[in-house]
Design a protein around this motif. Structure first.
Motif, mmCIF file in Angstrom:
data_model
loop_
_atom_site.group_PDB
_atom_site.id
_atom_site.type_symbol
_atom_site.label_atom_id
_atom_site.label_comp_id
_atom_site.label_asym_id
_atom_site.label_seq_id
_atom_site.Cartn_x
_atom_site.Cartn_y
_atom_site.Cartn_z
ATOM 1 N N TRP A 250 -0.433 1.110 9.401
ATOM 2 C CA TRP A 250 -0.803 0.366 10.582
ATOM 3 C C TRP A 250 -1.013 -1.106 10.287
ATOM 4 C CZ3 TRP A 250 -4.604 -1.098 14.389
ATOM 5 C CH2 TRP A 250 -4.269 -0.646 15.675
ATOM 6 N N PHE A 251 -1.520 -1.400 9.082
ATOM 7 C CA PHE A 251 -1.868 -2.777 8.743
ATOM 8 C C PHE A 251 -0.772 -3.451 7.911
ATOM 9 C CE2 PHE A 251 -5.949 -0.615 9.324
ATOM 10 C CZ PHE A 251 -6.473 -1.407 10.336
ATOM 11 N N SER B 50 1.176 3.021 2.826
ATOM 12 C CA SER B 50 0.715 1.713 3.261
ATOM 13 C C SER B 50 1.696 0.626 2.819
ATOM 14 C CB SER B 50 -0.686 1.436 2.710
ATOM 15 O OG SER B 50 -0.648 1.362 1.299
ATOM 16 N N GLY C 29 -2.902 3.192 6.594
ATOM 17 C CA GLY C 29 -2.446 2.011 5.862
ATOM 18 C C GLY C 29 -1.201 1.394 6.469
ATOM 19 N N ALA D 258 -1.942 6.182 0.218
ATOM 20 C CA ALA D 258 -1.659 4.968 -0.551
ATOM 21 C C ALA D 258 -0.177 4.614 -0.469
ATOM 22 C CB ALA D 258 -2.085 5.153 -2.002
ATOM 23 N N TYR E 213 -4.445 2.166 -3.127
ATOM 24 C CA TYR E 213 -5.479 2.494 -4.104
ATOM 25 C C TYR E 213 -5.818 3.979 -3.961
ATOM 26 C CZ TYR E 213 -9.558 1.157 -7.008
ATOM 27 O OH TYR E 213 -10.479 1.009 -8.019
ATOM 28 N N ARG F 202 -7.756 -11.932 -0.530
ATOM 29 C CA ARG F 202 -8.797 -10.980 -0.168
ATOM 30 C C ARG F 202 -8.220 -9.563 -0.326
ATOM 31 N NH1 ARG F 202 -11.915 -13.042 4.007
ATOM 32 N NH2 ARG F 202 -13.085 -11.096 3.878
ATOM 33 N N PRO F 203 -9.099 -8.573 -0.537
ATOM 34 C CA PRO F 203 -8.594 -7.216 -0.788
ATOM 35 C C PRO F 203 -7.573 -6.739 0.256
ATOM 36 C CG PRO F 203 -10.961 -7.282 -1.116
ATOM 37 C CD PRO F 203 -10.561 -8.650 -0.633
ATOM 38 N N HIS F 204 -7.846 -7.026 1.524
ATOM 39 C CA HIS F 204 -6.951 -6.475 2.551
ATOM 40 C C HIS F 204 -5.606 -7.171 2.627
ATOM 41 C CE1 HIS F 204 -8.980 -9.719 4.838
ATOM 42 N NE2 HIS F 204 -7.872 -9.757 5.536
ATOM 43 N N ALA G 254 -10.425 -1.513 3.399
ATOM 44 C CA ALA G 254 -9.976 -2.872 3.092
ATOM 45 C C ALA G 254 -8.766 -2.855 2.162
ATOM 46 C CB ALA G 254 -11.109 -3.677 2.462
ATOM 47 N N THR G 255 -8.802 -1.984 1.140
ATOM 48 C CA THR G 255 -7.657 -1.966 0.218
ATOM 49 C C THR G 255 -6.405 -1.456 0.915
ATOM 50 O OG1 THR G 255 -8.088 0.269 -0.590
ATOM 51 C CG2 THR G 255 -9.114 -1.528 -1.799
ATOM 52 N N LEU G 256 -6.569 -0.734 2.008
ATOM 53 C CA LEU G 256 -5.395 -0.273 2.761
ATOM 54 C C LEU G 256 -4.901 -1.340 3.732
ATOM 55 C CD1 LEU G 256 -6.526 3.383 3.306
ATOM 56 C CD2 LEU G 256 -4.387 2.709 2.237
ATOM 57 N N GLY G 257 -5.519 -2.517 3.675
ATOM 58 C CA GLY G 257 -4.994 -3.636 4.454
ATOM 59 C C GLY G 257 -5.766 -3.964 5.718
ATOM 60 N N ALA G 258 -6.900 -3.325 5.947
ATOM 61 C CA ALA G 258 -7.643 -3.595 7.176
ATOM 62 C C ALA G 258 -8.501 -4.850 7.019
ATOM 63 C CB ALA G 258 -8.516 -2.396 7.526
ATOM 64 N N PRO G 259 -8.331 -5.840 7.898
ATOM 65 C CA PRO G 259 -9.214 -7.009 7.879
ATOM 66 C C PRO G 259 -10.639 -6.590 8.239
ATOM 67 C CG PRO G 259 -7.267 -7.391 9.250
ATOM 68 C CD PRO G 259 -7.292 -5.938 8.932
ATOM 69 N N LEU H 207 -2.037 -3.204 -1.544
ATOM 70 C CA LEU H 207 -2.175 -2.220 -2.610
ATOM 71 C C LEU H 207 -2.290 -0.821 -2.028
ATOM 72 C CD1 LEU H 207 -4.956 -4.080 -4.582
ATOM 73 C CD2 LEU H 207 -2.554 -3.964 -5.203
ATOM 74 N N ALA I 70 -7.793 -4.988 -7.506
ATOM 75 C CA ALA I 70 -7.920 -4.638 -6.093
ATOM 76 C C ALA I 70 -8.598 -5.733 -5.278
ATOM 77 C CB ALA I 70 -8.707 -3.334 -5.953
ATOM 78 N N LEU J 274 -11.847 -6.248 -5.350
ATOM 79 C CA LEU J 274 -13.236 -5.866 -5.086
ATOM 80 C C LEU J 274 -14.169 -6.645 -6.012
ATOM 81 C CD1 LEU J 274 -12.691 -2.009 -4.723
ATOM 82 C CD2 LEU J 274 -12.764 -3.738 -2.933
#
Lengths: 362, 231
Positions: A101-102, A148, A99, A145, A79, A71-73, B128-133, A77, A44, A46
């Motif tokens: 959204w990004f 996303s 999710g 999850a 999760y 980086r994680p974002h 963050a894991t859902l993609g948010a900076p 994924l 992930a 982290l």
């Protein structure tokens, strides 16, 4: 194709894991402290491991040799955490949309209404997480999850915080995810029945290392691999439902051999995976007569492995598939069993718990 | 209403509101940033920063005011640079706003920091894991969940700014229409014979504004808590 190779040293613990897995559900199986969660956190992002490469197909998340450390974002994924981790200040609908959204605009998106329907969370959309039960929260977390647009779904013991009834409620959704969604899933578990029902591939971990990995039936049928301890041992048979009998039994066809189980709530033709707990299996040299047990599987002894205590595990290759039996060393000696001998595995129909039966999808 | 308060008293009330409003509005973003840094980051000098932030709370206000005069006054090292840019703080209402902001800052940071610390960092990880900076994690998870604390901190800071006296009078003196806020005005009225009437009126105004702010914050906090708590 999931490709994971991670090396990371902590004080007093070193993780050194490498495996490749085909599409489907890859289950990291091991007792607590074996490094499962550390490994998932490395996937992930982290935790940034000192050395490693992690890729889902063409999607490279980490490659220390090439100085790629997303980086994680940026890892794309989905999760699913043990405790759900829904955002308490957002409604279920907003949580689900979070999710998406990004995700990049070009990413293939799961259809919201289809996911909502698949998880049965339609009536919950306008509620906030505080007003949901544990099982409902976990279903929403799965949906969040999934929506996303992930390249890889991670699930870290998503059922561990739930009681048995809720577990039985959520497991089928992961089976559907495995069978209906093409995204690979990395699933952490210490529960043998979850592993048996879900895993396409099992990666058994112990003290930060891979003990064994391969197809679920192979790894779970290997008496030398016991990440959950001897009590949790049990082989997996695949079978297809033939017919339901009037007396409440369901007749299955396991590679041509009939099996009888208490009523299984699925239509004839449905493929099943059945976990046969090793301590529920009785061995007999001759075909027993006048016995109440319905399932008697003749086979050949493939392996005998004595444990530290009085027990021994016997692997029997039967017509229905590999079966493990946990018996005493005294019995093994008394029966004069050795590898290559013929023996019969006796399985009581009612000893197979409903939680040990899952649909196999294929 | 206008007849009830004389022009001098009105001036003090309006000035107090102006000073406190600007003090609160300008210190809020800084307060949120500092509170977040103290709650979530570890960096060298963190305890020092924490000490500096809390210093005005424990120092005598007169000392704080004098330190402000020494540094931000027209002869002070910072004040001279600001004066070159055309910004003069000493003996101006802007200076009163700075004094109020400095005095209210520890209360604001404390309330916000506590509410940020109460947020489970696992939720921010999930975001963050859902993609948010990182900035989006802050905007969509940390900030809304810390809202009750931010509201409380803001109102508390505003109330403190309204009541600030010692640092203000030391730094910017007590000039009618320029730096004479309600507390300074009450003090001034009490220095002259027959000033008690005006002083009591200002006391009543102070109580009304303080109570109003407190009730507003309670109302908002309850509304936000309902939203965040989801009940």
């Amino acid at each position: 194709m999931l490709d994971v190779a991670v090396k990371h040293a902590f004080k007093g613990f070193a993780l050194d894991v490498a495996f490749k897995a085909p599409p489907g559900v890859t289950v990291l199986f091991g007792r607590s402290g074996s490094g499962k969660t550390t490994l998932v956190n490395a996937v992930a992002g982290l935790l940034m491991p000192q050395q490693g490469r992690i890729a889902a197909g063409e999607w490279v998340l980490l490659d220390t040799a090439k100085h790629i450390r997303l980086r994680p974002h940026k890892r794309r994924l989905g999760y699913v955490f043990q405790e759900g981790r829904l955002f308490p200040h957002l409604t279920v609908r907003q949580n689900l949309a979070y999710g998406a959204w990004f995700a990049p605009k070009s990413a293939p998106r799961a259809d919201m209404s289809r996911v909502v329907e698949m998880l049965g969370i339609g009536p919950l959309l306008d509620r906030r997480p505080a007003a949901l039960s544990g099982g409902e929260k976990q279903r929403v977390a799965i949906g969040r999850a999934l929506l996303s647009a992930p390249k890889l779904i991670l699930a870290d013991e998503p059922l561990a915080a739930l009681d048995d009834a809720r577990k039985a409620e959520i497991l089928p959704y992961f089976e559907r995810l495995r069978d209906e969604v093409s995204v690979p899933i990395l699933y952490v578990s210490h529960s043998a029945s979850e592993v048996a029902r879900l895993a396409t591939t099992v990666v058994a971990l112990d003290a930060g290392r891979v003990m064994a990995h391969g197809p679920a039936a192979t790894v779970l049928g290997d008496p030398s691999v016991r990440p959950g301890g001897a009590r949790e041992m049990g082989a997996v048979l695949t079978a297809r439902i033939l017919r339901h009998h009037d007396d409440g039994l369901t007749e299955l066809d396991a590679s041509g051999h009939p099996l009888f189980l208490p009523h299984v709530a699925a239509a004839p033709g449905t493929g099943l995976r059945i976990r046969i707990a090793a301590h529920d299996v009785i061995l007999s040299r001759t075909r027993p007569e006048g016995l109440s047990a319905l399932n008697i599987l003749p086979g050949t002894v493939a392996e005998i492995r004595a444990g530290d205590g009085p027990g021994a595990l016997v692997a029997l290759d039967t017509a229905a598939g590999r079966v493990l039996a946990r018996v005493t060393r005294r019995s093994v000696a008394a029966m004069g069993l050795s590898v290559g001998d013929q023996a019969h595995a006796v399985v009581k129909a009612v000893s197979v718990a409903a939680t040990d039966i899952g649909v196999s999808g294929v | 209403m206008t007849d009830w308060l004389g022009p001098e008293e009105w001036e003090a009330v309006a000035l107090s509101l102006q000073v406190s409003l600007w003090a609160t509005v300008f210190s809020l973003p800084v307060g949120i940033f500092v509170a977040y840094a103290l709650a979530r980051w570890s960096f060298p000098g963190k305890q020092f920063l924490n000490g500096i932030v809390h210093l005005p709370l424990i120092l005598p206000p007169v000392v704080t005011g004098y330190v402000l005069l020494l540094t931000l006054g027209t002869q002070g090292p910072v004040g001279r640079v600001l004066a070159d840019w055309g910004i003069v703080l000493a003996f101006r209402w802007t200076g009163a706003a700075v004094a109020a902001a400095v005095m209210a800052f520890p209360l604001m940071v404390r309330a916000i920091r506590l509410s940020i610390e109460a947020i489970d960092p696992k939720l921010e990880q999930a975001s963050a894991t859902l993609g948010a900076p990182p900035l989006w994690v802050f905007a969509t998870v940390t900030l809304p969940m810390a809202l009750p604390g931010i509201l409380a901190g803001t109102i508390l800071a505003f109330a403190k700014a309204m009541g600030e006296f010692g640092a203000t009078i030391t730094f910017v003196s007590n000039i009618p229409g320029q730096t004479r806020t309600i507390p300074s005005a009450i003090y001034a009225f009490l220095q002259v014979p027959g000033g008690e009437g005006a002083a009591v009126k200002l006391v009543i105004v102070s109580v009304v504004i303080a109570m109003g702010a407190l009730m507003l914050s309670e109302l908002l906090a309850r509304r936000v808590a309902r939203r965040v708590g989801g009940a």
